[in-house]
Write an enzyme that holds these catalytic residues in place. Structure first.
Site, PDB file in Angstrom:
ATOM      1  N   ARG A  98       0.493   2.848  -4.902  1.00  0.00           N
ATOM      2  CA  ARG A  98      -0.617   1.906  -4.897  1.00  0.00           C
ATOM      3  C   ARG A  98      -1.510   2.099  -6.113  1.00  0.00           C
ATOM      4  O   ARG A  98      -2.048   1.143  -6.668  1.00  0.00           O
ATOM      5  CB  ARG A  98      -1.418   2.052  -3.603  1.00  0.00           C
ATOM      6  CG  ARG A  98      -0.625   1.659  -2.351  1.00  0.00           C
ATOM      7  CD  ARG A  98      -1.455   1.823  -1.090  1.00  0.00           C
ATOM      8  NE  ARG A  98      -0.708   1.432   0.102  1.00  0.00           N
ATOM      9  CZ  ARG A  98      -0.016   2.281   0.852  1.00  0.00           C
ATOM     10  NH1 ARG A  98       0.025   3.562   0.533  1.00  0.00           N
ATOM     11  NH2 ARG A  98       0.618   1.851   1.923  1.00  0.00           N
ATOM     12  N   ASP A 158      -2.814   2.509   8.389  1.00  0.00           N
ATOM     13  CA  ASP A 158      -2.183   3.827   8.521  1.00  0.00           C
ATOM     14  C   ASP A 158      -2.482   4.440   9.882  1.00  0.00           C
ATOM     15  O   ASP A 158      -1.615   5.074  10.490  1.00  0.00           O
ATOM     16  CB  ASP A 158      -2.691   4.757   7.411  1.00  0.00           C
ATOM     17  CG  ASP A 158      -2.466   4.183   6.036  1.00  0.00           C
ATOM     18  OD1 ASP A 158      -1.318   4.164   5.578  1.00  0.00           O
ATOM     19  OD2 ASP A 158      -3.453   3.742   5.419  1.00  0.00           O
ATOM     20  N   ARG A 161      -0.208   2.845  12.354  1.00  0.00           N
ATOM     21  CA  ARG A 161       1.143   3.402  12.220  1.00  0.00           C
ATOM     22  C   ARG A 161       1.215   4.816  12.797  1.00  0.00           C
ATOM     23  O   ARG A 161       2.200   5.187  13.437  1.00  0.00           O
ATOM     24  CB  ARG A 161       1.542   3.420  10.745  1.00  0.00           C
ATOM     25  CG  ARG A 161       1.784   2.035  10.155  1.00  0.00           C
ATOM     26  CD  ARG A 161       1.890   2.087   8.637  1.00  0.00           C
ATOM     27  NE  ARG A 161       2.227   0.771   8.086  1.00  0.00           N
ATOM     28  CZ  ARG A 161       1.947   0.381   6.850  1.00  0.00           C
ATOM     29  NH1 ARG A 161       1.296   1.206   6.038  1.00  0.00           N
ATOM     30  NH2 ARG A 161       2.297  -0.823   6.434  1.00  0.00           N
ATOM     31  N   HIS A 185      -6.001   5.259   1.314  1.00  0.00           N
ATOM     32  CA  HIS A 185      -4.891   4.445   1.805  1.00  0.00           C
ATOM     33  C   HIS A 185      -3.776   4.610   0.775  1.00  0.00           C
ATOM     34  O   HIS A 185      -3.556   3.785  -0.095  1.00  0.00           O
ATOM     35  CB  HIS A 185      -5.307   2.978   1.920  1.00  0.00           C
ATOM     36  CG  HIS A 185      -4.173   2.064   2.302  1.00  0.00           C
ATOM     37  ND1 HIS A 185      -3.378   2.274   3.402  1.00  0.00           N
ATOM     38  CD2 HIS A 185      -3.701   0.942   1.694  1.00  0.00           C
ATOM     39  CE1 HIS A 185      -2.470   1.303   3.473  1.00  0.00           C
ATOM     40  NE2 HIS A 185      -2.643   0.498   2.446  1.00  0.00           N
TER      41      HIS A 185
END
Length: 323
Positions: A98, A158, A161, A185
């Site tokens: 990212r 997250d 998840r 993140h």
């Protein structure tokens, strides 16, 4: 709920900047949610935004409540928006982190955010574009808004998840798992093992009550799968959109309803002596934005991990300033 403590749900306008897969999937989820009365799509590709708006309008018949969907070509159309969701930017590619996206998407934000802020000075900015923490920090500086009105989707995805993986491992509904991911993140995200619980019991205590061993190797696997989930999805289908759109819709819901729900979102602050920097911690969401009420009670190891995560994000922010 007192009317003064919630956004007037009779007229809730949401603007989504970026009509790519995340922006459009979010628009669709919002349309079906019944939370909003107007959705505006803005994209550099005006024809695409118009096509998506027309297609979504045909789905409005099946929504819980009628909502108008339209495309716009000017940021002036952000006026009176309760929330402006920023999803525009270059997508993460297979094998790319990212943070690799930062320069291209930061330049885009430097163009977009001041125009949004000028048109909608009282709105809440909800940032989804990656790297979301760096761009949340950029959006704060570029808008001049107070920190509570610039929110990154952060580790809300997250955390979802993480709970999914823990629920699957222990054979329980993820809704009954209480656990969070904090920090970036991204690759330096931090699972807070010391506070993770099921049925009100810390994981070790839950295992002892259940008569099974607490498997540290299995927990390492849970954390690794959580951290690598987006990479796996991108490798297979080239993008992530359904999960993040659902998370964005949930964040919008908490703001619109002024629910005071606790969600792991990204916002600018000082963390373990590092700052200003944007990263995720549990925050209370309501119609005024995001608020950090009580710091997490972290272990010494977790505090060090959070400090490292903040340092990595801060390093990227400083590298942008150095050119």
């Amino acid at each position: 709920m007192p009317e003064s403590q919630a956004i007037n749900q009779k007229a809730v306008k949401i603007v989504i900047v970026g009509a790519g897969s995340v922006g459009v999937t979010t628009a669709y989820a919002l349309l079906l949610s019944g939370l909003v009365t107007e959705i505006v799509l803005i994209d550099i590709d005006a024809a695409r935004a118009e096509g998506e708006a027309v297609d979504l309008s045909h789905a409005a018949h099946f929504a819980q409540t009628h909502a108008r969907v339209r495309a716009a070509t000017s940021y002036a159309d952000c006026a009176d928006a309760a929330i402006v969701i920023l999803t525009a930017g270059v997508n993460q590619k297979p094998g790319q982190t990212r943070l690799d996206l930062v320069r291209t998407n930061h330049a885009l934000f430097a163009s977009v955010v001041p125009q949004v802020a000028a048109a909608a000075p009282d709105t809440i900015l909800l940032v989804a574009t990656n790297p979301v923490d760096v761009l949340t920090h950029a959006a704060l500086e570029l808008s001049g808004f107070p920190p509570e009105r610039v929110i990154g989707s952060g580790t809300a995805m997250d955390t979802t998840r993480f709970r999914h993986e823990l629920g699957r491992h222990y054979g329980v509904n993820p809704r009954n798992v209480h656990a969070v991911i904090i920090g970036e993140h991204g690759d330096s995200q931090l699972p807070v093992w010391s506070l993770a619980s099921i049925a009100g019991m810390r994981l070790r205590d839950y295992c002892a009550q259940k008569g099974v061993a607490y498997d540290e190797a299995a927990m390492d696997g849970v954390a690794a799968r959580t951290r690598g989930a987006a990479y796996e999805i991108i490798q297979r289908k080239g993008k992530t959109n359904y999960g993040v759109a659902s998370v964005l819709t949930s964040i919008v819901e908490q703001i619109v309803k002024s629910s005071d729900a606790i969600v792991t979102v990204s916002r600018v602050g000082e963390y373990e002596g590092v700052g200003p920097v944007a990263l995720s911690m549990p925050c209370k969401l309501n119609h005024t934005g995001s608020h950090m009420d009580v710091p997490l009670l972290l272990s010494d190891k977790e505090r060090e991990g959070l400090k490292r995560s903040a340092g990595e994000i801060r390093g990227v922010i400083e590298s942008i300033r150095e050119g």
